[in-house]
Enzyme design. Structure first.
Site, PDB file in Angstrom:
ATOM      1  N   ASP A  12       0.834  -1.201   0.000  1.00 51.67           N
ATOM      2  CA  ASP A  12       0.000   0.000   0.000  1.00 51.67           C
ATOM      3  C   ASP A  12       0.871   1.254   0.000  1.00 51.67           C
ATOM      4  O   ASP A  12       1.970   1.243   0.574  1.00 51.67           O
ATOM      5  CB  ASP A  12      -0.906  -0.044   1.244  1.00 51.67           C
ATOM      6  CG  ASP A  12      -2.096   0.900   1.114  1.00 51.67           C
ATOM      7  OD1 ASP A  12      -2.313   1.464   0.027  1.00 51.67           O
ATOM      8  OD2 ASP A  12      -2.803   1.071   2.122  1.00 51.67           O
ATOM      9  N   GLY A  13       0.347   2.312  -0.611  1.00 55.23           N
ATOM     10  CA  GLY A  13       1.020   3.610  -0.539  1.00 55.23           C
ATOM     11  C   GLY A  13       1.578   4.108  -1.863  1.00 55.23           C
ATOM     12  O   GLY A  13       2.224   5.156  -1.903  1.00 55.23           O
ATOM     13  N   TRP A  17       2.795   7.991  -2.605  1.00 54.81           N
ATOM     14  CA  TRP A  17       4.202   8.187  -3.000  1.00 54.81           C
ATOM     15  C   TRP A  17       4.257   9.078  -4.248  1.00 54.81           C
ATOM     16  O   TRP A  17       5.057  10.005  -4.329  1.00 54.81           O
ATOM     17  CB  TRP A  17       4.844   6.834  -3.282  1.00 54.81           C
ATOM     18  CG  TRP A  17       6.303   6.879  -3.613  1.00 54.81           C
ATOM     19  CD1 TRP A  17       7.348   6.770  -2.736  1.00 54.81           C
ATOM     20  CD2 TRP A  17       6.872   7.038  -4.919  1.00 54.81           C
ATOM     21  NE1 TRP A  17       8.536   6.855  -3.423  1.00 54.81           N
ATOM     22  CE2 TRP A  17       8.281   7.017  -4.761  1.00 54.81           C
ATOM     23  CE3 TRP A  17       6.353   7.196  -6.199  1.00 54.81           C
ATOM     24  CZ2 TRP A  17       9.157   7.162  -5.833  1.00 54.81           C
ATOM     25  CZ3 TRP A  17       7.230   7.343  -7.277  1.00 54.81           C
ATOM     26  CH2 TRP A  17       8.611   7.322  -7.082  1.00 54.81           C
ATOM     27  N   HIS A  29       2.765   3.109  -8.933  1.00 54.21           N
ATOM     28  CA  HIS A  29       2.619   1.662  -9.167  1.00 54.21           C
ATOM     29  C   HIS A  29       3.860   1.121  -9.908  1.00 54.21           C
ATOM     30  O   HIS A  29       4.341   0.031  -9.613  1.00 54.21           O
ATOM     31  CB  HIS A  29       1.354   1.374  -9.985  1.00 54.21           C
ATOM     32  CG  HIS A  29       0.080   1.750  -9.275  1.00 54.21           C
ATOM     33  ND1 HIS A  29      -0.157   1.416  -7.972  1.00 54.21           N
ATOM     34  CD2 HIS A  29      -1.026   2.434  -9.694  1.00 54.21           C
ATOM     35  CE1 HIS A  29      -1.364   1.877  -7.610  1.00 54.21           C
ATOM     36  NE2 HIS A  29      -1.899   2.502  -8.632  1.00 54.21           N
ATOM     37  N   TRP A  61     -11.552  -2.819  -8.651  1.00 57.99           N
ATOM     38  CA  TRP A  61     -12.237  -2.454  -9.907  1.00 57.99           C
ATOM     39  C   TRP A  61     -12.969  -1.129  -9.755  1.00 57.99           C
ATOM     40  O   TRP A  61     -13.316  -0.486 -10.746  1.00 57.99           O
ATOM     41  CB  TRP A  61     -13.254  -3.528 -10.313  1.00 57.99           C
ATOM     42  CG  TRP A  61     -12.646  -4.842 -10.658  1.00 57.99           C
ATOM     43  CD1 TRP A  61     -12.687  -5.969  -9.895  1.00 57.99           C
ATOM     44  CD2 TRP A  61     -11.918  -5.197 -11.847  1.00 57.99           C
ATOM     45  NE1 TRP A  61     -12.017  -7.004 -10.523  1.00 57.99           N
ATOM     46  CE2 TRP A  61     -11.542  -6.548 -11.719  1.00 57.99           C
ATOM     47  CE3 TRP A  61     -11.535  -4.495 -13.002  1.00 57.99           C
ATOM     48  CZ2 TRP A  61     -10.814  -7.219 -12.705  1.00 57.99           C
ATOM     49  CZ3 TRP A  61     -10.806  -5.159 -13.977  1.00 57.99           C
ATOM     50  CH2 TRP A  61     -10.458  -6.506 -13.819  1.00 57.99           C
ATOM     51  N   LEU A 123      11.462 -20.698  -4.747  1.00 56.16           N
ATOM     52  CA  LEU A 123      10.526 -19.748  -4.130  1.00 56.16           C
ATOM     53  C   LEU A 123       9.227 -19.792  -4.925  1.00 56.16           C
ATOM     54  O   LEU A 123       9.256 -19.735  -6.157  1.00 56.16           O
ATOM     55  CB  LEU A 123      11.109 -18.325  -4.181  1.00 56.16           C
ATOM     56  CG  LEU A 123      10.148 -17.192  -3.811  1.00 56.16           C
ATOM     57  CD1 LEU A 123       9.857 -17.201  -2.298  1.00 56.16           C
ATOM     58  CD2 LEU A 123      10.729 -15.826  -4.191  1.00 56.16           C
ATOM     59  N   ARG A 189      -4.964  -2.799   8.700  1.00 59.28           N
ATOM     60  CA  ARG A 189      -6.095  -3.697   8.454  1.00 59.28           C
ATOM     61  C   ARG A 189      -5.703  -4.748   7.418  1.00 59.28           C
ATOM     62  O   ARG A 189      -4.713  -4.592   6.703  1.00 59.28           O
ATOM     63  CB  ARG A 189      -7.338  -2.919   8.023  1.00 59.28           C
ATOM     64  CG  ARG A 189      -7.122  -1.949   6.889  1.00 59.28           C
ATOM     65  CD  ARG A 189      -8.407  -1.216   6.484  1.00 59.28           C
ATOM     66  NE  ARG A 189      -8.116  -0.205   5.474  1.00 59.28           N
ATOM     67  CZ  ARG A 189      -8.124   1.113   5.680  1.00 59.28           C
ATOM     68  NH1 ARG A 189      -8.452   1.595   6.866  1.00 59.28           N
ATOM     69  NH2 ARG A 189      -7.813   1.947   4.701  1.00 59.28           N
ATOM     70  N   ILE A 190      -6.551  -5.793   7.329  1.00 61.52           N
ATOM     71  CA  ILE A 190      -6.255  -6.923   6.439  1.00 61.52           C
ATOM     72  C   ILE A 190      -6.880  -6.719   5.054  1.00 61.52           C
ATOM     73  O   ILE A 190      -6.426  -7.285   4.058  1.00 61.52           O
ATOM     74  CB  ILE A 190      -6.736  -8.251   7.095  1.00 61.52           C
ATOM     75  CG1 ILE A 190      -5.817  -8.613   8.279  1.00 61.52           C
ATOM     76  CG2 ILE A 190      -6.774  -9.402   6.115  1.00 61.52           C
ATOM     77  CD1 ILE A 190      -4.406  -9.044   7.906  1.00 61.52           C
ATOM     78  N   SER A 191      -7.910  -5.870   4.972  1.00 61.85           N
ATOM     79  CA  SER A 191      -8.510  -5.511   3.677  1.00 61.85           C
ATOM     80  C   SER A 191      -8.880  -6.715   2.809  1.00 61.85           C
ATOM     81  O   SER A 191      -8.573  -6.734   1.610  1.00 61.85           O
ATOM     82  CB  SER A 191      -7.580  -4.574   2.889  1.00 61.85           C
ATOM     83  OG  SER A 191      -7.404  -3.381   3.586  1.00 61.85           O
ATOM     84  N   GLU A 202       1.700 -13.412  12.113  1.00 60.88           N
ATOM     85  CA  GLU A 202       2.175 -12.206  12.790  1.00 60.88           C
ATOM     86  C   GLU A 202       1.953 -11.043  11.824  1.00 60.88           C
ATOM     87  O   GLU A 202       2.246 -11.158  10.621  1.00 60.88           O
ATOM     88  CB  GLU A 202       3.675 -12.327  13.112  1.00 60.88           C
ATOM     89  CG  GLU A 202       4.031 -13.498  14.012  1.00 60.88           C
ATOM     90  CD  GLU A 202       3.450 -13.346  15.425  1.00 60.88           C
ATOM     91  OE1 GLU A 202       3.383 -12.206  15.924  1.00 60.88           O
ATOM     92  OE2 GLU A 202       3.065 -14.371  16.009  1.00 60.88           O
TER      93      GLU A 202
HETATM   94  C1  FPP Z   1      -1.983   0.043  -3.331  1.00 58.48           C
HETATM   95  O1  FPP Z   1      -1.497   1.368  -3.304  1.00 58.48           O
HETATM   96  C2  FPP Z   1      -1.397  -0.693  -4.453  1.00 58.48           C
HETATM   97  C3  FPP Z   1      -2.129  -1.351  -5.426  1.00 58.48           C
HETATM   98  C4  FPP Z   1      -3.589  -1.379  -5.472  1.00 58.48           C
HETATM   99  C5  FPP Z   1      -1.470  -2.015  -6.555  1.00 58.48           C
HETATM  100  C6  FPP Z   1      -0.199  -2.744  -6.239  1.00 58.48           C
HETATM  101  C7  FPP Z   1       0.486  -3.028  -7.517  1.00 58.48           C
HETATM  102  C8  FPP Z   1       1.795  -3.008  -7.744  1.00 58.48           C
HETATM  103  C9  FPP Z   1       2.819  -2.770  -6.711  1.00 58.48           C
HETATM  104  C10 FPP Z   1       2.311  -3.198  -9.120  1.00 58.48           C
HETATM  105  C11 FPP Z   1       2.018  -4.514  -9.777  1.00 58.48           C
HETATM  106  C12 FPP Z   1       2.451  -5.690  -8.999  1.00 58.48           C
HETATM  107  C13 FPP Z   1       2.963  -6.833  -9.543  1.00 58.48           C
HETATM  108  C14 FPP Z   1       3.048  -8.045  -8.690  1.00 58.48           C
HETATM  109  C15 FPP Z   1       3.455  -6.914 -10.920  1.00 58.48           C
HETATM  110  P1  FPP Z   1      -2.545   2.555  -3.431  1.00 58.48           P
HETATM  111  O2  FPP Z   1      -2.686   2.900  -4.859  1.00 58.48           O
HETATM  112  O3  FPP Z   1      -3.817   2.184  -2.741  1.00 58.48           O
HETATM  113  O4  FPP Z   1      -1.813   3.681  -2.653  1.00 58.48           O
HETATM  114  P2  FPP Z   1      -2.476   4.882  -1.814  1.00 58.48           P
HETATM  115  O5  FPP Z   1      -3.129   4.254  -0.609  1.00 58.48           O
HETATM  116  O6  FPP Z   1      -1.291   5.717  -1.432  1.00 58.48           O
HETATM  117  O7  FPP Z   1      -3.427   5.594  -2.720  1.00 58.48           O
END
Ligand code: FPP
Length: 244
Positions: A12-13, A17, A29, A61, A123, A189-191, A202
């Protein structure tokens, strides 16, 4: 030092960023994909057998169409661009979730990436895409019921709840439950991530935004995990006696 066998991550984040740098959300992303490389390398170095990443939830979505499309594009290009390296490094890729909603091209890329790396054992990298923990339990129950309905006499009596073994029907029936769940980005949270499988995990929450979560940050999370006493419902005394 206690090492987890299975680490699961809520990345998340990315949006925050990017916003802090006056960049479009997709830039966050894209930077996040780089961090995926770092944590995969770290897991290989540390002999962690399973890494599971929450890349796209069933709720994602609802995001603006452009962001959803950007995420699909990034996912496709990461699959195309990284699969050879993953294969060379002994990584098996698996994707869990309701994949039928993805474009035929993305579904083909996923299937071929999974097939290409199927023999790898170092892995297992699982990407959860269009995944939700509640959906997973529902689809597991449907699979379980389908198998029972095949044998008519089983319909007559319902088993005790404790005898309903859903585990083999869950999307991650092939892996041990996560020992450690890491969530970046400050939320605690686990969302709707791996609801069943995280019963005794953990939980490590950090304010670090996912695009900043590098090998050092991962090392800190693993050091925190190493200090945890895992009790699985027992008393601390019982666990310590078993450990000695
Ligand atoms: C949450 O941050 C992140 C996502 C919904 C997408 C995660 C995707 C990637 C890291 C790229 C693709 C991954 C792979 C495995 C190829 P957010 O957008 O909710 O951030 P915010 O809370 O700061 O708005």
């Amino acid at each position: 030092m206690q090492e987890p066998q299975h680490v699961a991550m809520i990345m998340d984040g990315n949006g925050r960023w990017a916003k802090a740098r006056f960049l479009p959300r997709v830039a966050g992303h894209a930077r996040g994909v780089r961090r995926v490389r770092d944590v995969v390398e770290c897991c290989i170095e540390r002999n962690i057998r399973f890494l599971t990443l929450f890349a796209f939830s069933t709720e994602n979505w609802k995001r603006p169409e452009e962001e959803v499309s950007d995420l699909m594009g990034l996912f496709a290009s990461a699959l195309e661009g990284e699969i050879n390296k993953l294969w060379r490094n002994g990584v098996r890729l698996r994707v869990i979730g309701d994949l039928g909603r993805f474009s035929p091209r993305l579904q083909t890329l996923i299937a071929s990436a999974e097939a290409r790396t199927a023999a790898n054992e170092r892995l297992t990298l699982t990407v959860a895409a269009n995944y939700g923990g509640q959906w997973d339990i529902q689809q597991a129950f449907r699979g379980w019921l389908r198998d029972r309905l095949a044998t008519a006499e089983d319909i007559q009596s319902l088993p005790d709840p404790g005898d309903i073994d859903l585990r083999p029907y869950l999307s991650m029936g092939y892996a041990p439950d996560p020992d450690l769940v890491i969530r970046t980005g400050g939320e605690q949270r686990i969302s709707n991530f791996l609801l069943w499988q995280t019963a005794y995990a953990e939980l490590y929450f950090t304010d670090t935004l996912w695009p900043d979560f590098d090998g050092r940050a991962m090392g800190q999370a693993l050091a925190w995990f190493a200090q945890r006493e895992r009790r699985f419902g027992q008393t601390g005394q019982q666990v310590r006696i078993v450990a000695c």
